[in-house]
Scaffold this motif. Structure first.
Motif, PDB file in Angstrom:
ATOM      1  N   PHE A  66       0.836  -1.203   0.000  1.00  0.00           N
ATOM      2  CA  PHE A  66       0.000   0.000   0.000  1.00  0.00           C
ATOM      3  C   PHE A  66       0.871   1.252   0.000  1.00  0.00           C
ATOM      4  CE2 PHE A  66      -2.047   3.402   2.427  1.00  0.00           C
ATOM      5  CZ  PHE A  66      -3.200   3.585   1.684  1.00  0.00           C
ATOM      6  N   LEU A  67       1.918   1.241   0.789  1.00  0.00           N
ATOM      7  CA  LEU A  67       2.799   2.396   0.894  1.00  0.00           C
ATOM      8  C   LEU A  67       3.425   2.733  -0.455  1.00  0.00           C
ATOM      9  CD1 LEU A  67       3.857   4.236   3.202  1.00  0.00           C
ATOM     10  CD2 LEU A  67       5.826   2.730   3.355  1.00  0.00           C
ATOM     11  N   PHE A 104       3.895   6.003  -5.121  1.00  0.00           N
ATOM     12  CA  PHE A 104       4.375   5.944  -6.506  1.00  0.00           C
ATOM     13  C   PHE A 104       3.391   6.624  -7.446  1.00  0.00           C
ATOM     14  CE2 PHE A 104       5.049   4.129 -10.667  1.00  0.00           C
ATOM     15  CZ  PHE A 104       6.445   4.103 -10.784  1.00  0.00           C
ATOM     16  N   LEU A 105       2.104   6.437  -7.229  1.00  0.00           N
ATOM     17  CA  LEU A 105       1.071   6.985  -8.109  1.00  0.00           C
ATOM     18  C   LEU A 105       0.653   8.397  -7.729  1.00  0.00           C
ATOM     19  CD1 LEU A 105      -1.222   3.826  -8.430  1.00  0.00           C
ATOM     20  CD2 LEU A 105       0.548   4.606 -10.023  1.00  0.00           C
ATOM     21  N   GLN A 149      10.514  10.078  -2.367  1.00  0.00           N
ATOM     22  CA  GLN A 149      10.687   9.653  -0.972  1.00  0.00           C
ATOM     23  C   GLN A 149      10.800   8.143  -0.820  1.00  0.00           C
ATOM     24  OE1 GLN A 149       7.988  11.420   1.889  1.00  0.00           O
ATOM     25  NE2 GLN A 149       7.630  13.187   0.550  1.00  0.00           N
ATOM     26  N   LEU A 150      10.333   7.398  -1.849  1.00  0.00           N
ATOM     27  CA  LEU A 150      10.357   5.950  -1.768  1.00  0.00           C
ATOM     28  C   LEU A 150      11.780   5.393  -1.757  1.00  0.00           C
ATOM     29  CD1 LEU A 150       7.425   5.039  -4.193  1.00  0.00           C
ATOM     30  CD2 LEU A 150       7.420   4.899  -1.703  1.00  0.00           C
ATOM     31  N   ASP A 151      12.733   6.190  -2.257  1.00  0.00           N
ATOM     32  CA  ASP A 151      14.115   5.705  -2.319  1.00  0.00           C
ATOM     33  C   ASP A 151      14.665   5.365  -0.943  1.00  0.00           C
ATOM     34  OD1 ASP A 151      13.973   6.066  -5.014  1.00  0.00           O
ATOM     35  OD2 ASP A 151      14.922   8.048  -4.999  1.00  0.00           O
ATOM     36  N   SER A 152      14.142   6.035   0.098  1.00  0.00           N
ATOM     37  CA  SER A 152      14.658   5.782   1.448  1.00  0.00           C
ATOM     38  C   SER A 152      14.232   4.407   1.980  1.00  0.00           C
ATOM     39  CB  SER A 152      14.174   6.877   2.406  1.00  0.00           C
ATOM     40  OG  SER A 152      12.756   6.894   2.463  1.00  0.00           O
ATOM     41  N   LEU A 172      -0.769  -1.841  -7.431  1.00  0.00           N
ATOM     42  CA  LEU A 172      -0.545  -0.694  -8.319  1.00  0.00           C
ATOM     43  C   LEU A 172      -1.597  -0.658  -9.418  1.00  0.00           C
ATOM     44  CD1 LEU A 172       3.341  -0.540  -8.811  1.00  0.00           C
ATOM     45  CD2 LEU A 172       1.870   1.385  -8.191  1.00  0.00           C
ATOM     46  N   GLN A 173      -1.847  -1.802 -10.034  1.00  0.00           N
ATOM     47  CA  GLN A 173      -2.823  -1.851 -11.123  1.00  0.00           C
ATOM     48  C   GLN A 173      -4.241  -1.629 -10.608  1.00  0.00           C
ATOM     49  OE1 GLN A 173      -2.055  -1.943 -14.418  1.00  0.00           O
ATOM     50  NE2 GLN A 173      -0.028  -1.623 -13.511  1.00  0.00           N
ATOM     51  N   ALA A 174      -4.526  -2.130  -9.423  1.00  0.00           N
ATOM     52  CA  ALA A 174      -5.868  -1.931  -8.863  1.00  0.00           C
ATOM     53  C   ALA A 174      -6.147  -0.455  -8.630  1.00  0.00           C
ATOM     54  CB  ALA A 174      -6.001  -2.701  -7.558  1.00  0.00           C
ATOM     55  N   TYR A 175      -5.117   0.324  -8.306  1.00  0.00           N
ATOM     56  CA  TYR A 175      -5.282   1.756  -8.098  1.00  0.00           C
ATOM     57  C   TYR A 175      -5.243   2.525  -9.411  1.00  0.00           C
ATOM     58  CZ  TYR A 175      -4.488   0.852  -3.120  1.00  0.00           C
ATOM     59  OH  TYR A 175      -4.578   0.399  -1.838  1.00  0.00           O
ATOM     60  N   LEU A 176      -4.594   1.935 -10.430  1.00  0.00           N
ATOM     61  CA  LEU A 176      -4.363   2.636 -11.690  1.00  0.00           C
ATOM     62  C   LEU A 176      -5.468   2.375 -12.710  1.00  0.00           C
ATOM     63  CD1 LEU A 176      -2.181   4.399 -13.082  1.00  0.00           C
ATOM     64  CD2 LEU A 176      -1.147   2.281 -13.922  1.00  0.00           C
ATOM     65  N   LEU A 177      -5.925   1.142 -12.825  1.00  0.00           N
ATOM     66  CA  LEU A 177      -6.843   0.740 -13.891  1.00  0.00           C
ATOM     67  C   LEU A 177      -8.189   1.469 -13.865  1.00  0.00           C
ATOM     68  CD1 LEU A 177      -6.137  -3.100 -14.012  1.00  0.00           C
ATOM     69  CD2 LEU A 177      -5.509  -1.380 -15.715  1.00  0.00           C
ATOM     70  N   PRO A 178      -8.839   1.699 -12.681  1.00  0.00           N
ATOM     71  CA  PRO A 178     -10.131   2.405 -12.721  1.00  0.00           C
ATOM     72  C   PRO A 178     -10.033   3.779 -13.381  1.00  0.00           C
ATOM     73  CG  PRO A 178      -9.850   1.348 -10.608  1.00  0.00           C
ATOM     74  CD  PRO A 178      -8.542   1.201 -11.330  1.00  0.00           C
ATOM     75  N   SER A 179      -8.929   4.495 -13.167  1.00  0.00           N
ATOM     76  CA  SER A 179      -8.773   5.811 -13.790  1.00  0.00           C
ATOM     77  C   SER A 179      -8.616   5.673 -15.287  1.00  0.00           C
ATOM     78  CB  SER A 179      -7.558   6.534 -13.205  1.00  0.00           C
ATOM     79  OG  SER A 179      -7.719   6.767 -11.838  1.00  0.00           O
TER      80      SER A 179
END
Length: 1476
Positions: free
Chosen positions: A1183-1184, A1189-1190, A1198-1201, A1217-1224
């Motif tokens: 989730f983080l 990322f999106l 900030q994810l690099d840390s 990632l796809q579950a958050y991306l695909l609906p849009s």
């Protein structure tokens, strides 16, 4: 004008006009003699009483004004002429003599002077710098102020806050050890004045910390002075300072916990040194009290709220206290041995020492473990953390420390010095301490208790002194009662049984052995109330006379003795009969005699000793901390148990058969005793009174049982009629005796006994009552008492109760006169008699509607007339008397207070029926009381307390009926006035009164709106208790009235209320819950409305931990809203990590991450994982990573840390990632462009080929994650308007279906169902949804997941699948629903919104189950029929939970399908459904 008045005026004229010192001095002596003359007092008091008299007569205040001016002039003259010497001191004393004498005489019978002039004239001098060097003036005026002014309640009310502070500062400076301007003997005097002031101060006033530093200054002063005096022998000074310290600490403990905590660490060594030097009992008492307070504060759970803890210092102090306790016990035992012969029947150890010892020994064991393991950082159970935010028993006492168990050896270690001693007295003290620990619910290990039982065995074997044996028996009884693992052994029984014949041991022996090991013969030889209770229980357990006739004969002769024989055999001495006499004894005798008279069993419940909360001063803190509880639901189980008991009880009504032979035998003795009592007239007056009461009410109680339990066929029996006639004879004698005793006008025990007998006969509230609770709503049988009361008897009661024994006086200052200043004990019988009348009158109001059910009507012609007479006495006498009371006369106050208490504090078994007329009188009396006592701090507090109780019970029933009632409208104006005084912190209201007003506002808030500015003021108050109640008041803002409930109540009230004059208000014994939230009258507002209120409160700077804590208990929506505020406070180190962790215990970590990301000032690397309730951070990485990322470029950086390899992270967390991306991408949303950029970025990092491969490979988890983003739309029938703020992103069902079509296009599938079959694991998808469903405790989440599960199943799977996959889907889905029903049916929901959510969940389940059955029979009935027995049995088992309305469609459909099936299983199922 009288000569005495002329002489007085002449003296006053000399004071004003004379210029010679000699003449003024001579005049002073004359005036002093005149003031001591009683004729002067009568003259001045008479003038104050007679308000119509012309003001030509002299008054106390006029005299005071003249003498005050004279005294001030004299003092000023002496100061200008004199130097510091002995003669100057004498002159000052002579100058003050007249001033002092006037005040003393003016206050002889009541405070007659105006308060402000008296106080100002004294304080202006003693705090003035000009007089600071004149010790004698300060000393004389201080003595006058303390002993003759502030000792009166009237004058204390007039003292202002700044004057309190000035006086405290003055006496602090005068009490200092370094102060050399006074003699050492004066230090004791001024410290006693300081003690007096503080004791008054903590009761009357509450200092605002923002306006004065006196709180801290006083703590610092007491610490310094006590440390300097630790080697001194001035124990009187030490005692005064210690009393002051305890009063101040108890007052401000909750507002200044850190200060009191550290003060204890610093002061205890000095106090221990004082104790070691063999100080007197009074300082020792105060040291013990302070030690108890410190032990409460140092409890491991409470230490979490202290900023800086000092465990090493505390453990050292604890060891020193332990050594002192053991030494003290040793000295007590030594003295007892020396005085053994003189005190054989008692062994007394001071209770406060035992209380302290029980805590010290136990705390030693706890702290050894708790401090070692650093309890602050451990994960505790919820039950242990609930009390981190307000005072509670778990924080104040060691009784409930369930998370910490005592080490086997630690508890015993601190007892070994006592139990291994050869002195039995040491062991007896040990038993007392263990008993106290058990009574206080401390947790003792079974190993410890086994050791104690071994010691008890040895002690019982060796010891013979009853005073010591009783301690061991008490300890054994508590161990067997509280520790399940400890059992009574045969060896113990042999040791205990002989002790039943020792009077002081008898009760404990009976309790320990109980019915199992006792025969009726054993019990017959005993005389205690406890033995009689077990006799009654024994008779119940052994019906049909399964006991020896000799035992029956002995008991009847014992409980119904022949008084004539007893009188002759004891040489005309009846004292032996009264050895066990009490109203309670009379009641239990009646029950046992009626059990003998019955062939059946009169129902009973075995008596169990109820633990009473200790009311001694050493338990004050524990009581305060335990009485403030968090929001809690009704005790449904207790209510259900009570209803079952009442039902079982009612099955016995009018079922018992009377044994006429036994009854005839008892009646013959009763008749002989009645004749004997008649013959005793004018002889043995005190004993005859008791005989009349005992045998009269013995008959009443027996008739009461006869009326309720025995068959109505025996009511016309001649023996019953004779029995009634005998009781009437006794009550006729009682009427004459009452008149004789009442005319003597003295303090008579008769009144108290009569009061107790009448209460028991009406309410059955004796502690010895073994009968089940009898509520009028069940039996509708009126009291027996009306058939035997006489109009003369009631007249005597009224005349005695309302006679005026004190001279009526009014106060110069309206409303300020102290009842506790002048009420003497000789008025107590009047008050008790008045309460007898109230009990009878209000019970008659209730019984009037049921009098036709009484079997006494044919035999007692005055039965109905007595009921009517009592109601007339209430309406025409008592109300009129109360209206004409001469308030604020102290006696009048007692009557009014007694009337209010009888109604508002009613704990009787029966209800009080309040009519409209009664209500109007009651509200009128309250209005009058508030008008008269509005300036009296303490009495105003008392009346507001009673009014608050009245409002709490009555308001919701009268609010619609009485909106236009004049008295009610007037009272509401008074409430508004007091509310404004509360908000403005008026000095006439102390914090206790302000707290009551806030509690009252909680009840009225939905009709009396409150502004956010007012809430802000009280939420930021300096008093902890005001902030606490203000926080609870805020909770009311989030609730609204439930119209359905109000409508149902009105309909129910109209149906049941036949008497239109009645308001339907019954002030009963059942306590009303303090929390309105759970009474089904108020419903939680929607999340949108909660958001508006929350934002308004936050804008008003309402952000205390206490405030957040209470909000977190209201709803999941608010708990998520406050989460980030709590973390911010935690990051500033304002509160401990344990508290933060507890407040966030129910908040999803994903929600916190979402808030964290929205705050641009916080970086992901600084995320506070250490304060969250998680064992693994890795489970939140998906989730983080997906949300950051999106989100944006800055967030992505900030994810690099945390994620060093972006490519591998993209592959690992690809499904989410796809579950958050695909609906849009699929629905062309606003962020479609950004979504497309993110998709391209992902393809660029992992390559397009890998992207397409992962889409196919991880399609199952992609669909799972898509389904988990589902959120109800408002159009959906299962929409949740209380839904907490969702974790983004969210998708509606239409959005998800579009997304599924988009996925189908990406992977080139013909249909989505084909895609599911070929490319996904459908079972895994359903399993993931069900796992999430069963892993959450949130109703909101369960409703959401069941809804999406149902939609996915019905809209996609059941519609499109027709192959073998469908068998497993139907089977798994069916058993998922059945398992959910079995898991959740025991859950109880008390709030309305929870009930509504649960109803929606059950609707979904039953609707889906019906669809599954339909589809299963349509697809392949031969296979799905195997599941039908499980479905039907589950629905039948839980039909009350599911309701028949929901499941009847399933039953009908299944029945229609299987009714022609000849299989025996289905034939039985069909038969069962038919019966349903």
């Amino acid at each position: 004008m009288d000569a005495i008045e002329l002489a007085l005026r002449k003296c006053l004229h000399v004071f004003v006009s004379s210029t010679t010192v000699t003449e003024r001095k001579r005049n002073v002596e004359t005036f002093v003699e005149l003031l001591k003359d009683n004729r002067i007092h009568e003259l001045l008091d008479k003038d104050i009483q007679n308000e119509t008299t012309a003001k030509s007569s002299i008054t106390w205040n006029e005299m005071f004004n003249v003498i005050r001016e004279y005294t001030i002039n004299e003092l000023a003259s002496i100061r200008t002429k004199s130097t510091k010497n002995v003669s100057a001191d004498i002159k000052y004393q002579e100058a003050l003599k007249l001033f002092r004498t006037l005040i003393e005489n003016a206050n002889t019978r009541a405070p007659e002077l105006d308060g402000r002039p008296v106080i100002e004239s004294i304080i202006s001098i003693i705090i003035s710098e000009a007089w600071s060097s004149c010790a004698i003036v300060i000393k004389e005026l201080s003595h006058l102020l303390i002993t003759n002014v502030l000792s009166f309640h009237k004058y204390v009310n007039e003292l202002r806050e700044q004057e309190w502070t000035d006086l405290c500062n003055l006496y602090m400076s005068l009490s200092k050890t370094q102060n050399k301007s006074f003699r050492e003997s004066d230090q004791a005097l001024y410290s006693s004045y300081l003690k007096f002031l503080i004791e008054k101060f903590v009761v009357y006033y509450d200092l605002d910390l923002t306006k004065s530093s006196i709180r801290k200054d006083l703590f610092e002063f007491l610490k310094v002075e006590i440390e300097q005096l630790k080697n001194s022998n001035h124990f009187s000074v030490i005692e005064n300072l210690l009393c002051s310290l305890n009063s101040w600490s108890f007052k401000y403990l909750f507002d200044m916990p850190d200060e009191v905590y550290h003060l204890g660490n610093e002061l205890l060594p000095s106090l221990i040194d004082i104790w070691r030097r063999k100080c007197s009992d009074k300082p020792k008492t105060e040291i013990i009290k302070f030690s108890r307070l410190q032990m409460s504060i140092h409890h491991p759970n409470h230490r979490q709220c202290i900023t800086e803890v000092s465990d090493d210092i505390w453990m050292k102090n604890l060891r020193d206290i332990n050594d002192l306790i053991l030494r003290e016990i040793d000295e007590i035992c030594h003295k007892q041995r020396l005085n053994n012969r003189q005190n054989q029947n008692e062994f007394i150890v001071r209770f406060d020492l035992l209380h302290l010892a029980s805590s010290v020994f136990y705390q030693f064991a706890l702290n050894k473990i708790a401090i070692k393991n650093e309890l602050v950082d451990n994960d505790n159970d919820d039950d242990d953390d609930e009390t981190l935010f307000e005072p509670s028993s778990k924080r104040a006492r060691y009784e409930n420390s369930m998370c910490i168990s005592t080490n086997v050896d630690l508890q015993l270690k601190y007892f070994q010095n006592l139990f291994q001693s050869i002195d039995p007295h040491h062991q007896a003290v040990g038993f007392q301490i263990v008993s106290l620990q058990l009574e206080r619910n401390m947790i003792l290990s079974s190993t410890d208790c086994n050791y104690y039982i071994t010691v008890i065995k040895r002690f019982l074997t060796d010891e013979r002194r009853p005073s010591l044996l009783v301690n061991a028996l008490r300890c054994l009884h508590l161990i067997l009662t509280n520790i399940p693992d400890c059992q009574l052994t045969p060896n113990l029984i042999i040791l205990i049984q002989p002790l039943i014949h020792i009077q002081i041991c008898e009760s404990y022996v009976i309790e320990i052995l109980s019915i199992k090991n006792l025969s009726l013969s054993n019990l017959c030889t005993c005389s205690s109330i406890t033995s009689l209770k077990y006799v009654f229980h024994y008779l119940t357990l052994h019906p049909s006379n399964q006991y020896l006739f000799d035992d029956e004969d002995k008991l009847i002769n014992k409980l119904m003795p022949d008084l004539i024989s007893l009188y002759r055999n004891n040489e005309h001495d009846l004292s032996i009969f009264f050895a066990s006499y009490s109203p309670e004894y009379t009641h239990i005798c009646a029950l046992i005699l009626m059990q003998f008279n019955s062939f059946d069993i009169i129902p009973n419940k075995l008596f169990k000793t109820k633990k009473k909360s200790s009311q001694n001063e050493f338990s004050q803190i524990e009581f305060e901390w335990s009485r403030l509880k968090l929001l809690f639901p009704f005790h449904e189980e207790e209510e259900q148990e009570q209803e079952e008991q009442q039902f079982n009880f009612c099955t016995k009504l009018h079922t018992c058969e009377l044994n006429l032979n036994t009854f005839k035998r008892i009646l013959e003795i009763y008749e002989k005793n009645v004749r004997f009592i008649q013959q005793l007239k004018d002889k043995h007056l005190g004993e005859r009174n008791k005989l009349l009461l005992h045998f009269g009410f013995l008959g009443i109680n027996m008739l009461h049982v006869l009326q309720i339990f025995f068959t109505k066929t025996i009511h016309n029996n001649m023996q019953i009629i004779r029995f009634i006639e005998m009781i009437q004879i006794l009550f006729s004698e009682l009427t004459e005796e009452t008149n004789f005793l009442y005319t003597k006008n003295q303090d008579i025990p008769f009144v108290n006994d009569l009061f107790e007998h009448i209460k028991i006969s009406i309410y059955l509230n004796s502690s010895s009552s073994l009968l089940q609770p009898i509520l009028p709503s069940l039996n509708k049988i009126p009291s027996i008492l009306y058939g035997f009361l006489d109009a003369k008897f009631l007249s005597y009661l009224y005349n005695f109760a309302t006679q005026e024994l004190s001279k009526t006086k009014s106060s110069d200052i309206e409303g300020v006169e102290c009842p506790i200043d002048s009420l003497s004990q000789d008025k107590l019988p009047l008050i008790q008699t008045f309460e007898i009348l109230l009990s009878l009158c209000f019970q008659a109001l209730y019984d009037k509607q049921y009098y036709a059910n009484s079997f006494l009507l044919p035999y007692c012609l005055n039965y109905q007339s007595n009921i009517n007479l009592l109601i007339r006495i209430l309406e025409e006498k008592i109300y009129l008397y109360l209206e004409e009371l001469s308030l604020p006369n102290p006696i009048s106050y007692q009557y009014l207070n007694n009337f209010f208490s009888h109604l508002c504090l009613n704990r009787s078994q029966y209800y009080l029926n309040i009519r409209l007329n009664d209500f109007e009188y009651l509200t009128n009396f309250f209005s009058q009381a508030f008008r008269i006592y509005r300036r009296d701090i303490l009495l105003c507090q008392r009346f507001i307390y009673l009014f608050h109780l009245f409002i709490k019970i009555v308001y919701r029933k009268v609010r619609e009926k009485l909106f236009s009632n004049e008295n009610w409208l007037h009272l509401k104006k008074i409430i508004d006035a007091f509310w404004q005084m509360t908000v403005n912190k008026n000095t006439l209201l102390n914090n206790n009164t302000r707290k009551l007003m806030i509690q009252m506002k909680q009840i009225l808030i939905h009709d009396e709106p409150i502004t956010f500015d007012e809430i802000q003021i009280i939420l930021n108050d300096s008093s902890y208790f005001i902030r606490l109640e203000a926080t609870k008041l805020c909770l009311n803002l989030f609730y609204e009235s439930n119209p359905m409930n109000s409508q149902n109540q009105c309909e129910h009230m109209d149906d049941d209320d036949d008497d239109r004059s009645s308001l339907g208000i019954f002030l009963g014994y059942k306590e009303i819950s303090n929390e309105f939230v759970f009474n089904n009258q108020y419903c939680l507002k929607s999340s949108n409305e909660q958001k508006k209120i929350y934002q308004c409160l936050i804008e008003k700077s309402c952000s205390s931990i206490l405030f957040f804590y209470y909000l977190s208990n209201i709803s999941e929506y608010l708990s998520r809203q406050i989460a980030f505020h709590i973390i911010e406070i935690g990051l500033k180190n304002s509160i401990s990590k344990t508290i933060v962790k507890y407040l966030l215990r129910n908040v999803p970590i994903e929600s916190i991450i979402q808030y964290w990301r929205q705050q641009t000032s916080y970086k992901i690397k600084d995320f506070p994982w250490d304060v969250l309730n998680t064992n693994s951070i890795a489970q939140y990485h998906s989730f983080l990573f997906s949300t950051y990322f999106l989100s944006s470029v800055l967030h992505r950086q900030q994810l690099d840390s945390l994620f060093h390899d972006t490519k591998s992270s993209l592959i690992d967390y690809f499904p989410q990632l796809q579950a958050y991306l695909l609906p849009s991408l699929a629905n062309k949303m606003k962020d479609n462009r950004q979504a497309e950029d993110n998709r391209q970025l992902i393809e660029k990092i992992i390559t397009k080929t890998e992207y397409n491969r992962l889409m196919k490979q991880k399609l199952t988890m992609i669909i799972v994650n898509l389904l988990l983003t589902y959120s109800n739309s408002e159009e959906n029938e299962f929409y949740d308007k209380w839904l907490p703020e969702p974790i983004l992103p969210v998708s509606t069902w239409s959005t998800l279906k579009n997304t599924f079509d988009y996925i189908k296009q990406i992977v080139n599938a013909k249909t989505f169902s084909e895609l599911l079959i070929k490319s996904t694991d459908i079972g895994e998808i359903l399993h993931c949804l069900s796992s999430n469903l069963f892993s959450t405790n949130s109703l909101h989440e369960q409703l959401r997941l069941l809804n999406v599960y149902s939609l996915f199943l019905t809209d996609i799977l059941l519609k499109s699948l027709d192959n073998d996959y469908l068998h497993s889907i139907l089977r798994d889905s069916t058993y998922l629903l059945l398992r959910y029903i079995e898991k959740t049916f025991q859950n109880k929901y008390f709030q309305i919104y929870q009930q509504e959510l649960n109803n929606k969940i059950l609707n979904i389940i039953c609707k889906l189950l019906h669809q599954l059955c339909t589809k299963g029979f349509e697809f392949d009935s031969s296979i799905y029929l195997h599941h039908i027995p499980d479905i039907i049995s589950t629905l039948i088992n839980y039909d009350q939970y599911l309701t028949k309305k929901r499941i009847q469609n399933i039953f009908i459909y299944v029945y229609e399908f299987i009714k022609h099936n000849n299989d025996p299983t289905y034939i039985f199922i069909s038969y069962t459904i038919e019966k349903l």
